[in-house]
Design a protein around this motif. Structure first.
Motif, PDB file in Angstrom:
ATOM      1  N   GLY A  97       0.357  -0.867   0.591  1.00 21.61           N
ATOM      2  CA  GLY A  97      -0.061  -0.201   0.017  1.00 21.61           C
ATOM      3  C   GLY A  97       0.795   1.227   0.103  1.00 21.61           C
TER       4      GLY A  97
ATOM      5  N   ASP B  95      -1.181   5.863  -5.640  1.00 19.60           N
ATOM      6  CA  ASP B  95      -1.123   4.713  -4.750  1.00 19.60           C
ATOM      7  C   ASP B  95      -2.166   3.818  -6.409  1.00 19.60           C
ATOM      8  OD1 ASP B  95      -4.213   4.099  -2.865  1.00 19.60           O
ATOM      9  OD2 ASP B  95      -2.223   2.804  -3.489  1.00 19.60           O
ATOM     10  N   THR B 102      -0.986  -1.439  -9.479  1.00 21.55           N
ATOM     11  CA  THR B 102      -0.764  -0.658  -7.991  1.00 21.55           C
ATOM     12  C   THR B 102       0.856   0.405  -8.043  1.00 21.55           C
ATOM     13  OG1 THR B 102      -0.522  -0.475  -5.872  1.00 21.55           O
ATOM     14  CG2 THR B 102      -0.457  -2.260  -6.188  1.00 21.55           C
TER      15      THR B 102
END
Lengths: 113, 119
Positions: A97, B95, B102
């Protein structure tokens, strides 16, 4: 506390040698990164890995390769060391992330003579 | 288009003063802007971070100011202390990629600022 351990603080090698830099993290992080740090240039990404046996090129991959056979270990390989690869090398790891902090090791100062 | 430009390269401040480090970026897709602090002999560590939906974020003596239209952000250290002497790096990441994948949190770092706070 997260720990990223780089195998050597200082390393001196000769031109043409094959050099291995090892990095181990203990937090079960998916992502691992290799950077080099040079004065005035900041940190530049060499390679990163988002899973075991997976790797992606960063901004300056030429002359380097990587290996990730286990989740906790990420190796940087200089196939044939050259003097322009003398630098500080930093390993980092993070959870998956974009807003996950990267945790860095203390670096390996590599000198190629 | 992936560059992040940081200034000044070095900064000397007296104890109690305000330290200001500036960064500018080009890629409007960046959506997360962290600052890292590095002490001599140590690896960088996350100090504070901001997303572009807010113009300011404060944590203790450290504040990030963000100007989305100018594509600039800055770190302000209030009441600077000798213990703040370190190298500071701004960074940026996105992001999501255009194709829906991603970015894996890949950071683009600025060139670094060596801050020295005199007692």
């Amino acid at each position: 506390d997260v720990k990223v351990t780089q195998s050597s603080r200082y390393l001196v090698k000769r031109t043409g040698e094959k050099v291995f830099l090892e990095c181990v993290q203990d937090m079960d992080h998916e992502n691992m990164f290799w950077y080099r740090q040079d004065p005035g240039l900041g940190l530049r990404l060499i390679y990163f890995s988002y899973d075991v046996k997976m790797k992606e090129k960063g901004d300056i991959p030429e002359g380097y390769s990587v290996s990730r056979e286990k989740k906790e270990r990420f190796s940087l390989i200089l196939e044939s060391a050259s003097t322009n690869q003398t630098s500080m090398y930093l390993c980092a790891s993070s959870f998956w992330g974009s807003n996950q902090p990267q945790h860095f090791g203390d670096g390996t100062r590599l000198s190629i003579l | 288009q992936q560059q992040v430009k940081q200034s000044p390269q070095s900064l000397i401040v007296q104890k109690g003063g305000i330290s200001i480090i500036n960064c500018a970026y080009e890629n409007t897709a960046f959506d997360y802007f962290p600052w890292y602090q590095q002490f001599p002999g140590k690896g960088p560590a996350l100090l504070i971070a901001i997303r572009p939906d807010v113009s300011e974020k404060k944590e203790g003596r450290f504040t990030i100011s963000f100007n989305k239209s100018a594509k600039q952000f800055s770190l302000h250290i209030m009441d600077s202390q000798p213990g703040d002497s370190a190298t500071y790096f701004c960074a940026a990441t996105r992001d999501k990629l255009d194709a829906g994948g991603t970015s894996y949190g890949k950071l683009t770092f600025g060139q670094g600022t060596i801050l020295t706070v005199h007692p």
